[in-house]
Design a protein around this motif. Structure first.
Motif, PDB file in Angstrom:
ATOM      1  N   ALA A   1       0.778  -0.856  -0.279  1.00 48.12           N
ATOM      2  CA  ALA A   1       0.166  -0.125   0.348  1.00 48.12           C
ATOM      3  C   ALA A   1       1.101   1.300   0.297  1.00 48.12           C
ATOM      4  N   LYS A   2       0.422   2.001  -0.228  1.00 43.52           N
ATOM      5  CA  LYS A   2       1.062   3.390  -0.118  1.00 43.52           C
ATOM      6  C   LYS A   2       0.708   4.096   0.544  1.00 43.52           C
ATOM      7  N   LEU A   3       1.339   5.099   1.266  1.00 46.57           N
ATOM      8  CA  LEU A   3       0.570   6.226   2.164  1.00 46.57           C
ATOM      9  C   LEU A   3       0.414   6.841   1.412  1.00 46.57           C
ATOM     10  N   ALA A   4      -0.762   7.832   2.405  1.00 49.64           N
ATOM     11  CA  ALA A   4      -1.951   9.264   1.253  1.00 49.64           C
ATOM     12  C   ALA A   4      -1.468   9.986   2.168  1.00 49.64           C
ATOM     13  N   VAL A   5      -1.533  10.112   3.370  1.00 55.40           N
ATOM     14  CA  VAL A   5      -1.777  10.985   4.679  1.00 55.40           C
ATOM     15  C   VAL A   5      -1.091  10.498   6.004  1.00 55.40           C
ATOM     16  N   ASP A   6      -0.286  11.664   6.500  1.00 56.09           N
ATOM     17  CA  ASP A   6       0.190  11.193   7.469  1.00 56.09           C
ATOM     18  C   ASP A   6       0.663  12.729   8.019  1.00 56.09           C
ATOM     19  N   LYS A   7      -0.370  13.070   9.183  1.00 54.00           N
ATOM     20  CA  LYS A   7      -0.213  15.031   9.429  1.00 54.00           C
ATOM     21  C   LYS A   7      -1.333  14.213  10.778  1.00 54.00           C
TER      22      LYS A   7
ATOM     23  N   TYR B   1      -8.911  -4.913   9.950  1.00 51.54           N
ATOM     24  CA  TYR B   1      -8.141  -4.527  10.841  1.00 51.54           C
ATOM     25  C   TYR B   1      -6.443  -4.720   9.882  1.00 51.54           C
ATOM     26  N   TYR B   2      -5.866  -3.868   9.910  1.00 53.32           N
ATOM     27  CA  TYR B   2      -4.630  -4.351   9.372  1.00 53.32           C
ATOM     28  C   TYR B   2      -3.286  -4.169  10.627  1.00 53.32           C
TER      29      TYR B   2
ATOM     30  N   PRO C   1       6.975  -1.611   7.636  1.00 50.71           N
ATOM     31  CA  PRO C   1       7.648  -0.631   6.279  1.00 50.71           C
ATOM     32  C   PRO C   1       7.917  -1.895   5.272  1.00 50.71           C
ATOM     33  N   TYR C   2       8.346  -0.892   3.983  1.00 51.64           N
ATOM     34  CA  TYR C   2       8.058  -1.618   2.877  1.00 51.64           C
ATOM     35  C   TYR C   2      10.167  -2.364   3.061  1.00 51.64           C
ATOM     36  N   SER C   3      11.227  -2.231   3.501  1.00 48.25           N
ATOM     37  CA  SER C   3      12.076  -2.978   3.661  1.00 48.25           C
ATOM     38  C   SER C   3      11.807  -4.001   4.688  1.00 48.25           C
ATOM     39  N   SER C   4      10.969  -4.054   4.897  1.00 41.37           N
ATOM     40  CA  SER C   4      10.816  -5.701   5.651  1.00 41.37           C
ATOM     41  C   SER C   4      10.195  -6.894   5.351  1.00 41.37           C
TER      42      SER C   4
ATOM     43  N   TYR D   1       6.071   3.679   1.625  1.00 44.05           N
ATOM     44  CA  TYR D   1       5.163   2.442   0.927  1.00 44.05           C
ATOM     45  C   TYR D   1       5.311   1.768   2.275  1.00 44.05           C
ATOM     46  N   ALA D   2       4.114   0.686   2.380  1.00 45.65           N
ATOM     47  CA  ALA D   2       4.095   0.116   2.796  1.00 45.65           C
ATOM     48  C   ALA D   2       3.971  -1.221   3.104  1.00 45.65           C
ATOM     49  N   TRP D   3       3.870  -2.184   4.168  1.00 46.17           N
ATOM     50  CA  TRP D   3       2.812  -3.562   3.379  1.00 46.17           C
ATOM     51  C   TRP D   3       1.681  -4.233   4.638  1.00 46.17           C
ATOM     52  N   LEU D   4       0.823  -3.928   4.300  1.00 47.47           N
ATOM     53  CA  LEU D   4      -0.490  -4.449   4.526  1.00 47.47           C
ATOM     54  C   LEU D   4      -0.734  -5.767   4.782  1.00 47.47           C
TER      55      LEU D   4
END
Length: 241
Positions: free
Chosen positions: A136-142, A190-191, A195-198, A215-218
């Motif tokens: 998944a791609k990060l869309a919001v982080d604020k 729920y998920y 981190p992508y590098s994981s 990016y992240a793995w869910l």
């Protein structure tokens, strides 16, 4: 707008916009704009709430001054008040999705951190120790702090999978269209995010644009056992159906 008028006008417009006969397509941009214009006028008193002390962050999951404790965030129960629920929409928090749904959220008071993702298209899935993870791609982080405008997420954009972490005591008004209904394929899932590098293979081949940090793995999980949600009593104006 008066207290009763704001909530009634919001209900009437939702009822007009989200109709079961339409098959629940995403609302038009014009309809979204009209709904947001009403949501942006609504405050705590409109739904019968009193604003809590914004400096009191006890038990709300905020740890220190510069980071969010993702374990302790559920130390206090999450209270929700149902204003209205039907098949078309509902007015009512780990990482979870909104399958096929459009959601409008308005912070009524206080502040909260929002982290949200959208699935990468086309689906990129890995099998890790027998458990699937999806990219998944990060869309919001604020951090959102009242007063602020209405946030919107769509079925495939805007951060359809999100989690909230309260920075101070806060309240959020959500409109979900259509509402969750497992029989119709709209189950809340729920998920955990990693981190992508994981789970990467040492390359960034799956990344379409942006950086690895975006990016992240869910991984799908059961409903967290430490998530405690309780229903409160609604003291706002009664709705005319």
């Amino acid at each position: 707008m008066g207290k009763s008028y704001s909530i009634q006008a919001l209900y009437d417009l939702c009822k007009k916009t989200f109709t079961p006969s339409s098959g629940f397509p995403p609302p038009s941009s014009q309809s979204i704009q009209k709904l947001c214009s009403i949501l942006d006028t609504i405050g705590p008193a409109d739904v019968g709430l009193k604003e809590d002390n914004a400096d009191d962050d006890r038990g709300h999951g905020f740890f220190g001054f510069n980071q969010f404790n993702r374990v302790a965030r559920w130390a206090q129960p999450i209270t929700y008040m149902e204003i209205h629920e039907c098949d078309s929409f509902t007015a009512i928090i780990p990482l979870h999705d909104h399958p096929g749904m459009t959601v409008m959220s308005k912070v009524l008071y206080g502040s909260m951190h929002v982290k949200a993702y959208d699935w990468v298209e086309s689906a990129c899935i890995r099998n890790i120790n027998g458990y699937p993870v999806r990219l998944a791609k990060l869309a919001v982080d604020k951090v959102l702090a009242a007063p602020c405008g209405t946030s919107i997420l769509y079925p495939r954009s805007g951060g359809n999978l999100h989690c909230f972490t309260s920075v101070t005591s806060c309240a959020v008004l959500d409109i979900l269209a259509p509402s969750y209904r497992e029989a119709a394929g709209r189950k809340c899932t729920y998920y955990n995010d990693y981190p992508y590098s994981s789970f990467s293979k040492g390359t960034s081949s799956e990344i379409q644009d942006g950086k690895e940090e975006d990016y992240a793995w869910l991984q799908e999980i059961d409903t967290p056992v430490d998530l405690y949600m309780r229903q409160g009593e609604y003291f706002g104006p009664a709705l005319r159906h």
